[in-house]
Write an enzyme that holds these catalytic residues in place. Structure first.
Site, PDB file in Angstrom:
ATOM      1  N   HIS A 166     -10.397   0.651   2.239  1.00 20.32           N
ATOM      2  CA  HIS A 166      -9.125   3.000   3.182  1.00 20.32           C
ATOM      3  C   HIS A 166     -10.718   2.995   3.464  1.00 20.32           C
ATOM      4  O   HIS A 166     -10.401   4.331   4.269  1.00 20.32           O
ATOM      5  CB  HIS A 166      -8.961   3.233   1.284  1.00 20.32           C
ATOM      6  CG  HIS A 166      -7.285   2.718   2.061  1.00 20.32           C
ATOM      7  ND1 HIS A 166      -5.856   3.251   2.748  1.00 20.32           N
ATOM      8  CD2 HIS A 166      -6.897   1.750   0.567  1.00 20.32           C
ATOM      9  CE1 HIS A 166      -5.511   2.241   2.259  1.00 20.32           C
ATOM     10  NE2 HIS A 166      -5.322   2.080   0.991  1.00 20.32           N
TER      11      HIS A 166
ATOM     12  N   HIS B 192      -9.235  -4.334  -0.316  1.00 22.92           N
ATOM     13  CA  HIS B 192      -7.913  -3.169  -0.201  1.00 22.92           C
ATOM     14  C   HIS B 192      -8.684  -1.935  -0.582  1.00 22.92           C
ATOM     15  O   HIS B 192      -8.281  -1.353   1.070  1.00 22.92           O
ATOM     16  CB  HIS B 192      -7.005  -3.431  -1.093  1.00 22.92           C
ATOM     17  CG  HIS B 192      -6.180  -2.573  -0.281  1.00 22.92           C
ATOM     18  ND1 HIS B 192      -4.535  -3.456   0.223  1.00 22.92           N
ATOM     19  CD2 HIS B 192      -5.154  -1.777  -0.510  1.00 22.92           C
ATOM     20  CE1 HIS B 192      -3.845  -2.281   0.492  1.00 22.92           C
ATOM     21  NE2 HIS B 192      -4.636  -1.127  -0.148  1.00 22.92           N
ATOM     22  N   GLU B 193      -9.032  -1.747  -1.065  1.00 19.38           N
ATOM     23  CA  GLU B 193      -9.586  -0.005  -1.842  1.00 19.38           C
ATOM     24  C   GLU B 193     -10.749   0.097  -0.741  1.00 19.38           C
ATOM     25  O   GLU B 193     -10.768   1.470  -0.343  1.00 19.38           O
ATOM     26  CB  GLU B 193      -9.324  -0.068  -2.921  1.00 19.38           C
ATOM     27  CG  GLU B 193      -8.015  -0.104  -3.940  1.00 19.38           C
ATOM     28  CD  GLU B 193      -7.411   0.839  -3.513  1.00 19.38           C
ATOM     29  OE1 GLU B 193      -7.513   1.601  -2.448  1.00 19.38           O
ATOM     30  OE2 GLU B 193      -6.364   0.626  -3.685  1.00 19.38           O
TER      31      GLU B 193
ATOM     32  N   CYS C  61       0.762  -0.786  -0.520  1.00 22.78           N
ATOM     33  CA  CYS C  61      -0.350  -0.187   0.087  1.00 22.78           C
ATOM     34  C   CYS C  61       0.548   0.824  -0.303  1.00 22.78           C
ATOM     35  O   CYS C  61       1.786   0.770   0.968  1.00 22.78           O
ATOM     36  CB  CYS C  61      -0.850   0.363   1.031  1.00 22.78           C
ATOM     37  SG  CYS C  61      -1.821   0.917   0.792  1.00 22.78           S
TER      38      CYS C  61
HETATM   39 NI    NI Z   1      -4.013   0.574   0.039  1.00 26.69          NI
END
Ligand code: NI
Length: 176
Positions: free
Chosen positions: A147, A143-144, A101
């Site tokens: 966030h 993953h995104e 990341c």
């Molecule tokens: Ni990331």
């Protein structure tokens, strides 16, 4: 490897905030944000980028899968803006895969993710789309998406033993 200082780094409180939905997708403010994110993900050669990583707590991310040295088998896709994403359904099965990341440089994690997900989101024209993502693309999406809820991949590993310094990772995993 150097990272642009405009990517917020772990420890910045904005990285841990829960982002708010985008109201007016077609507003010039949002369209400018999308342009900035597309420019940044390309400059940084990232597989994805979420708005909180550039300091904007809105539910938007970019997916930008492409083959590279770390992920030679990543599917090629045009960088795609994903607005107000929802994960509607997930596979029971999870699979571990390596992630990094831009917000957590120098570290890699072996992270379990659902192997496929059904999602709903708006594109940058504001249209709602439904789609199934599998394998590597499902991994990027999860993953995104994390966030947007203030989570990063190191929160998702089963054990801290599934974390590696990037230098060791290159030696032992990528080229191992
Ligand atoms: Ni990331």
């Amino acid at each position: 490897m150097t990272y642009s200082s405009d990517i917020l780094q772990l420890g910045n409180p904005l990285i841990r905030e829960v982002s708010v939905p985008v109201g007016h997708v077609l507003s010039s403010e949002m369209q400018d944000l999308f342009s900035q994110m597309l420019k940044t993900v390309i400059e940084q050669q990232g597989m994805g980028l979420a708005a909180p990583q550039i300091g904007v707590s809105k539910r938007v991310f970019v997916m930008a899968s492409h083959p590279n040295k770390r992920y030679p088998y990543a599917p090629e896709m045009a960088p795609t803006i994903i607005v107000n994403p929802q994960i509607i359904a997930t596979s029971t099965a999870k699979e571990k895969g390596w992630e990094g990341c831009l917000t957590v440089p120098s570290l890699r994690g072996f992270v379990p993710r659902h192997t496929h997900i059904d999602v709903r989101y708006q594109n940058m024209e504001g249209e709602w789309l439904e789609q199934r993502f599998e394998d590597f693309l499902a991994r990027i999406f999860q993953h995104e998406y994390d966030h947007l809820d203030g989570k990063v991949f190191i929160d998702r590993v089963d054990s801290t033993h599934d974390l590696m310094a990037e230098s060791e990772w290159y030696e032992r995993v990528a080229n191992g």
